[in-house]
Scaffold this motif. Structure first.
Motif, PDB file in Angstrom:
ATOM      1  N   ASP A  66       0.358  -1.195  -0.259  1.00  0.00           N
ATOM      2  CA  ASP A  66       0.065   0.065  -0.031  1.00  0.00           C
ATOM      3  C   ASP A  66       0.864   0.528   0.662  1.00  0.00           C
ATOM      4  OD1 ASP A  66      -2.706   1.211   0.500  1.00  0.00           O
ATOM      5  OD2 ASP A  66      -1.315   1.997   2.150  1.00  0.00           O
ATOM      6  N   ASN A  67       0.523   2.312  -1.119  1.00  0.00           N
ATOM      7  CA  ASN A  67       0.950   3.598  -0.910  1.00  0.00           C
ATOM      8  C   ASN A  67       2.400   3.375  -0.919  1.00  0.00           C
ATOM      9  OD1 ASN A  67       0.801   6.106  -0.818  1.00  0.00           O
ATOM     10  ND2 ASN A  67       1.400   6.300   1.680  1.00  0.00           N
ATOM     11  N   LEU A  68       2.493   3.138  -2.370  1.00  0.00           N
ATOM     12  CA  LEU A  68       4.270   3.080  -2.704  1.00  0.00           C
ATOM     13  C   LEU A  68       4.783   3.751  -3.459  1.00  0.00           C
ATOM     14  CD1 LEU A  68       4.910  -0.751  -2.633  1.00  0.00           C
ATOM     15  CD2 LEU A  68       5.039   0.710  -0.746  1.00  0.00           C
ATOM     16  N   THR A  69       5.464   4.594  -3.577  1.00  0.00           N
ATOM     17  CA  THR A  69       6.439   5.303  -5.056  1.00  0.00           C
ATOM     18  C   THR A  69       7.374   4.594  -5.665  1.00  0.00           C
ATOM     19  OG1 THR A  69       5.487   7.654  -4.307  1.00  0.00           O
ATOM     20  CG2 THR A  69       7.775   7.252  -5.804  1.00  0.00           C
ATOM     21  N   THR A  70       7.559   4.644  -6.949  1.00  0.00           N
ATOM     22  CA  THR A  70       8.795   3.466  -7.467  1.00  0.00           C
ATOM     23  C   THR A  70       8.826   3.754  -8.552  1.00  0.00           C
ATOM     24  OG1 THR A  70       7.124   2.239  -8.633  1.00  0.00           O
ATOM     25  CG2 THR A  70       7.218   1.624  -6.251  1.00  0.00           C
ATOM     26  N   LEU A  71      10.711   3.704  -8.880  1.00  0.00           N
ATOM     27  CA  LEU A  71      11.283   3.649  -9.748  1.00  0.00           C
ATOM     28  C   LEU A  71      11.552   2.140 -10.343  1.00  0.00           C
ATOM     29  CD1 LEU A  71      12.820   7.174 -10.179  1.00  0.00           C
ATOM     30  CD2 LEU A  71      10.748   6.775 -11.885  1.00  0.00           C
ATOM     31  N   CYS A  72      11.348   1.259 -10.440  1.00  0.00           N
ATOM     32  CA  CYS A  72      11.984   0.074 -10.159  1.00  0.00           C
ATOM     33  C   CYS A  72      11.533  -0.791 -11.493  1.00  0.00           C
ATOM     34  CB  CYS A  72      10.774  -0.673  -9.409  1.00  0.00           C
ATOM     35  SG  CYS A  72      11.883  -0.006  -7.842  1.00  0.00           S
ATOM     36  N   VAL A 120       0.315   2.303  -5.894  1.00  0.00           N
ATOM     37  CA  VAL A 120       1.634   1.372  -5.836  1.00  0.00           C
ATOM     38  C   VAL A 120       1.391   3.329  -7.544  1.00  0.00           C
ATOM     39  CG1 VAL A 120       3.477   0.687  -7.217  1.00  0.00           C
ATOM     40  CG2 VAL A 120       1.797   0.013  -5.260  1.00  0.00           C
ATOM     41  N   HIS A 121       2.254   3.560  -7.811  1.00  0.00           N
ATOM     42  CA  HIS A 121       2.590   4.373  -8.344  1.00  0.00           C
ATOM     43  C   HIS A 121       3.931   4.856  -8.529  1.00  0.00           C
ATOM     44  CE1 HIS A 121      -0.979   7.168  -7.768  1.00  0.00           C
ATOM     45  NE2 HIS A 121      -0.847   6.298  -7.684  1.00  0.00           N
ATOM     46  N   GLN A 122       4.188   4.721 -10.274  1.00  0.00           N
ATOM     47  CA  GLN A 122       6.077   5.068 -10.764  1.00  0.00           C
ATOM     48  C   GLN A 122       5.095   5.674 -11.818  1.00  0.00           C
ATOM     49  OE1 GLN A 122       8.297   1.365 -11.422  1.00  0.00           O
ATOM     50  NE2 GLN A 122       7.322   1.209 -13.424  1.00  0.00           N
ATOM     51  N   ASN A 129       1.942 -14.207 -10.931  1.00  0.00           N
ATOM     52  CA  ASN A 129       2.621 -14.923 -11.491  1.00  0.00           C
ATOM     53  C   ASN A 129       2.092 -16.130 -10.944  1.00  0.00           C
ATOM     54  OD1 ASN A 129       3.950 -16.521 -13.752  1.00  0.00           O
ATOM     55  ND2 ASN A 129       5.176 -16.377 -11.966  1.00  0.00           N
ATOM     56  N   GLY A 130       1.052 -17.763 -11.478  1.00  0.00           N
ATOM     57  CA  GLY A 130       1.351 -18.806 -10.696  1.00  0.00           C
ATOM     58  C   GLY A 130      -0.188 -18.986 -10.749  1.00  0.00           C
ATOM     59  N   GLY A 131      -0.648 -20.384 -11.056  1.00  0.00           N
ATOM     60  CA  GLY A 131      -2.195 -20.703 -10.797  1.00  0.00           C
ATOM     61  C   GLY A 131      -2.481 -20.059  -9.465  1.00  0.00           C
ATOM     62  N   GLU A 132      -1.918 -20.244  -8.620  1.00  0.00           N
ATOM     63  CA  GLU A 132      -2.848 -19.904  -6.743  1.00  0.00           C
ATOM     64  C   GLU A 132      -2.879 -18.747  -7.106  1.00  0.00           C
ATOM     65  OE1 GLU A 132      -0.453 -22.357  -4.321  1.00  0.00           O
ATOM     66  OE2 GLU A 132      -1.057 -24.397  -4.425  1.00  0.00           O
ATOM     67  N   SER A 133      -2.176 -17.808  -7.566  1.00  0.00           N
ATOM     68  CA  SER A 133      -1.998 -16.025  -8.090  1.00  0.00           C
ATOM     69  C   SER A 133      -3.415 -15.875  -8.678  1.00  0.00           C
ATOM     70  CB  SER A 133      -1.458 -15.392  -8.448  1.00  0.00           C
ATOM     71  OG  SER A 133      -0.052 -15.758  -7.435  1.00  0.00           O
ATOM     72  N   SER A 134      -4.866 -16.491  -7.617  1.00  0.00           N
ATOM     73  CA  SER A 134      -6.186 -15.771  -7.986  1.00  0.00           C
ATOM     74  C   SER A 134      -6.746 -14.349  -7.187  1.00  0.00           C
ATOM     75  CB  SER A 134      -6.887 -16.928  -8.701  1.00  0.00           C
ATOM     76  OG  SER A 134      -6.352 -18.124  -9.569  1.00  0.00           O
ATOM     77  N   TRP A 135      -7.550 -14.382  -7.874  1.00  0.00           N
ATOM     78  CA  TRP A 135      -8.305 -13.411  -6.305  1.00  0.00           C
ATOM     79  C   TRP A 135      -7.721 -11.964  -6.310  1.00  0.00           C
ATOM     80  CZ3 TRP A 135     -13.579 -13.453  -7.781  1.00  0.00           C
ATOM     81  CH2 TRP A 135     -13.772 -14.869  -8.845  1.00  0.00           C
ATOM     82  N   GLN A 136      -6.615 -11.903  -7.008  1.00  0.00           N
ATOM     83  CA  GLN A 136      -5.652 -10.781  -6.193  1.00  0.00           C
ATOM     84  C   GLN A 136      -6.247  -9.307  -6.641  1.00  0.00           C
ATOM     85  OE1 GLN A 136      -3.619 -12.495  -4.558  1.00  0.00           O
ATOM     86  NE2 GLN A 136      -3.930 -14.138  -5.165  1.00  0.00           N
ATOM     87  N   HIS A 137      -6.811  -8.669  -5.957  1.00  0.00           N
ATOM     88  CA  HIS A 137      -6.757  -7.150  -6.120  1.00  0.00           C
ATOM     89  C   HIS A 137      -6.100  -6.005  -6.105  1.00  0.00           C
ATOM     90  CE1 HIS A 137     -11.743  -7.623  -4.630  1.00  0.00           C
ATOM     91  NE2 HIS A 137     -10.300  -9.355  -4.377  1.00  0.00           N
ATOM     92  N   ILE A 138      -6.327  -5.593  -7.446  1.00  0.00           N
ATOM     93  CA  ILE A 138      -4.995  -4.453  -7.736  1.00  0.00           C
ATOM     94  C   ILE A 138      -5.638  -2.893  -7.647  1.00  0.00           C
ATOM     95  CG2 ILE A 138      -3.411  -3.067  -9.235  1.00  0.00           C
ATOM     96  CD1 ILE A 138      -4.395  -7.101  -8.753  1.00  0.00           C
ATOM     97  N   THR A 139      -5.859  -2.186  -7.115  1.00  0.00           N
ATOM     98  CA  THR A 139      -6.314  -0.654  -7.184  1.00  0.00           C
ATOM     99  C   THR A 139      -5.675   0.718  -7.095  1.00  0.00           C
ATOM    100  OG1 THR A 139      -8.196  -1.669  -5.919  1.00  0.00           O
ATOM    101  CG2 THR A 139      -8.478   0.091  -5.303  1.00  0.00           C
ATOM    102  N   ASN A 140      -5.742   1.323  -8.243  1.00  0.00           N
ATOM    103  CA  ASN A 140      -5.437   2.271  -7.552  1.00  0.00           C
ATOM    104  C   ASN A 140      -4.156   2.001  -8.083  1.00  0.00           C
ATOM    105  OD1 ASN A 140      -8.216   3.953  -6.994  1.00  0.00           O
ATOM    106  ND2 ASN A 140      -7.668   3.635  -5.538  1.00  0.00           N
ATOM    107  N   CYS A 141      -3.518   1.783  -8.953  1.00  0.00           N
ATOM    108  CA  CYS A 141      -1.914   1.933  -8.821  1.00  0.00           C
ATOM    109  C   CYS A 141      -1.818   2.372 -10.763  1.00  0.00           C
ATOM    110  CB  CYS A 141      -1.572   0.402  -9.197  1.00  0.00           C
ATOM    111  SG  CYS A 141      -1.647  -0.877  -7.312  1.00  0.00           S
ATOM    112  N   PHE A 142      -1.073   3.370 -11.112  1.00  0.00           N
ATOM    113  CA  PHE A 142      -0.147   4.137 -11.440  1.00  0.00           C
ATOM    114  C   PHE A 142       1.284   4.043 -12.522  1.00  0.00           C
ATOM    115  CE2 PHE A 142       0.639   7.566 -14.648  1.00  0.00           C
ATOM    116  CZ  PHE A 142      -0.181   7.752 -15.461  1.00  0.00           C
ATOM    117  N   THR A 143       1.148   3.522 -14.032  1.00  0.00           N
ATOM    118  CA  THR A 143       2.254   3.595 -14.418  1.00  0.00           C
ATOM    119  C   THR A 143       2.905   4.897 -15.410  1.00  0.00           C
ATOM    120  OG1 THR A 143       4.809   2.294 -15.127  1.00  0.00           O
ATOM    121  CG2 THR A 143       2.452   1.148 -15.425  1.00  0.00           C
ATOM    122  N   TYR A 144       3.979   5.579 -15.643  1.00  0.00           N
ATOM    123  CA  TYR A 144       3.764   6.114 -16.701  1.00  0.00           C
ATOM    124  C   TYR A 144       5.237   6.298 -17.256  1.00  0.00           C
ATOM    125  CZ  TYR A 144       3.055  10.482 -19.858  1.00  0.00           C
ATOM    126  OH  TYR A 144       2.891  11.465 -20.812  1.00  0.00           O
ATOM    127  N   GLY A 145       5.193   4.841 -18.143  1.00  0.00           N
ATOM    128  CA  GLY A 145       6.943   4.766 -18.542  1.00  0.00           C
ATOM    129  C   GLY A 145       6.808   3.086 -19.497  1.00  0.00           C
TER     130      GLY A 145
END
Length: 463
Positions: free
Chosen positions: A243-249, A267-269, A289-305
């Motif tokens: 939650d609430n990450l600023t990234t350049l990765c 999560v923003h970069q 990634n991965g068959g068990e990685s289901s029902w994940q919730h990704i909200t209000n994330c943004f990348t530019y570039g």
């Protein structure tokens, strides 16, 4: 005088033996002595009462003091055992001395007491791995959004971990990072740098690709991750919270084989904060990634570039809400490859849902799952609302064979972005929003597909 009385009998005997002593004198003396004796008795009683009250008050005061001391000792014990300054374990906090051992010593100290918090308020160089046991976290007070730097440095004056690319922080259950800027030590700090940087290493990793151990409730919150190949990477975990990450990765968050629902939020970069346009990493920005990685919730994330934005592989039933990926074009002289904002690959474990998401770039929504059926059982992508914008070289949708995109109310903004490409034997459903044109077929409530070996669109206006 305590407990004593005057013996009148002895006094009267002495007076009777003395000649010349009148009876009246003896009587007066007798009355005086009786009065004195009565006063002494009263004073004795008063003293006894005062002494009892004093003893009671002293006992009460002592009890209150004991209670206060007990409370203070208890609080001191909590502060000593559950919240520690890493400097007390030998950390220098000058950004150059290796403070890894101090963090590990603090973590082991807290583990022996059932968990707690390591406070990090300065700049620390991390030359080797930091291992956080379960219920132990590191906390600082970094809480700053990225801004464009023409000169200067990205390294904060406080709560910064400068991490060698060969080192990382490993977490356990209910452990994590809060309020820290994590900076890859070989990444250029100057925003005006002409050096093309390399994204290396991992900042925070929970589990490993070779381990089946399942940690739960690991988290990274209010942090910055700069210069890493992966900011947060988890393997075989459950209920991860980012939650609430600023990234350049290259990849901000990677979740692999999460067997219980993960939450990735805010999560923003932005790679255009640098003056020089070297900054188009391959990505993906967020990778499930991965068959068990289901029902994940990704909200209000943004990348530019990022060339690839939100990518999932061998997964399904994930929900993306209010997410965006802009500018995902291969840069001139930079990395090349397919740019896509939202991409699904590998085996399909259920439809992905994209609510109110925004795209610009080579392709907005791309599905290339291994459905291997001429009639997919469900849309691989369900796009609800949202909008796409871009030049004529960009496309809103790309569906590979045996894949199906369902777009409900998606809006194509002006600017030239094409609706996209639907491969042979692929499906596209357009409901509401802007009419989307494929092969000269259009509809606001239309399902269109190409039959195997046919170049003509089949249109079902009742879809």
């Amino acid at each position: 005088m305590q407990g004593q009385t005057v013996n009148l009998s002895n006094i009267f005997s002495i007076l009777n033996q003395s000649s010349g002593t009148s009876n009246s004198t003896i009587l007066n003396l007798q009355n005086s002595l009786q009065t004195a004796n009565s006063n002494i008795s009263q004073l004795t009683n008063q003293y006894s009462s005062l002494n009892t009250n004093l003893q009671n008050n002293t006992t009460n005061i002592n009890n209150q003091i004991d209670s206060i001391l007990s409370t203070l000792n208890s609080q001191a014990y909590l502060n000593e055992t559950n919240v520690v300054m890493v400097e007390k374990f030998g950390a220098k906090g000058n950004g150059s001395a290796d403070d890894s051992a101090a963090f590990n010593d603090a973590a082991q100290y807290l583990e022996s007491r059932g968990g707690g918090t390591i406070l990090a308020t300065q700049v620390y160089y991390i030359g080797s791995n930091i291992n956080l046991p379960s219920f132990v976290d590191i906390r600082g007070h970094f809480n700053s959004a990225m801004t464009r730097y023409n000169t200067g440095t990205f390294i904060s004056s406080a709560s910064c971990l400068i991490i060698n690319p060969n080192a990382y922080i490993s977490g356990g259950s209910t452990s994590g990072l809060y309020g820290l800027l994590c900076f890859q030590s070989e990444f250029p700090t100057n925003g005006n740098s002409t050096t093309t940087p390399s994204f290396q290493g991992v900042a925070f990793q929970v589990g490993s690709s070779s381990s089946s151990q399942g940690f739960v409730n690991s988290y990274a919150s209010n942090c910055g991750f700069i210069g890493f190949n992966m900011g947060v990477a988890t393997y075989n975990t459950g209920r991860v919270i980012v939650d609430n990450l600023t990234t350049l990765c290259n990849t901000a968050v990677q979740i692999t084989s999460c067997y219980d629902i993960a939450r990735v939020n805010r999560v923003h970069q932005n790679f255009y904060i640098w003056n020089n346009d070297w900054s188009h990493p391959e990505g993906p920005f967020i990778y499930i990634n991965g068959g068990e990685s289901s029902w994940q919730h990704i909200t209000n994330c943004f990348t530019y570039g990022s060339i690839q934005g939100f990518v999932e592989n061998n997964s399904g039933n994930n929900v993306y809400t209010n997410c965006g990926c802009d500018g995902n074009f291969p840069a001139a002289g930079g990395p090349s490859g397919l740019g896509g904002a939202f991409i699904r690959n590998g085996k399909d474990y259920g439809p992905g849902m994209y609510i109110g998401c925004q795209t610009t770039g080579n392709f907005g929504f791309v599905t290339n799952t291994d459905s291997y059926t001429s009639t997919p059982p469900w849309p691989q992508m369900q796009v609800i609302g949202g909008q796409g914008w871009g030049p004529s070289t960009s496309n809103a949708f790309l569906a590979y064979p045996y894949n199906w995109i369902d777009a409900n109310g998606f809006l194509l903004q002006s600017g030239g972005m094409a609706p996209g490409v639907i491969e042979s034997n692929a499906y596209f459903t357009a409901i509401g929003g802007t009419p989307l044109n494929f092969g000269n077929q259009a509809g606001t409530y239309t399902q269109m597909y190409l039959s195997p070996g046919s170049t003509n669109w089949t249109v079902n206006t009742n879809a």
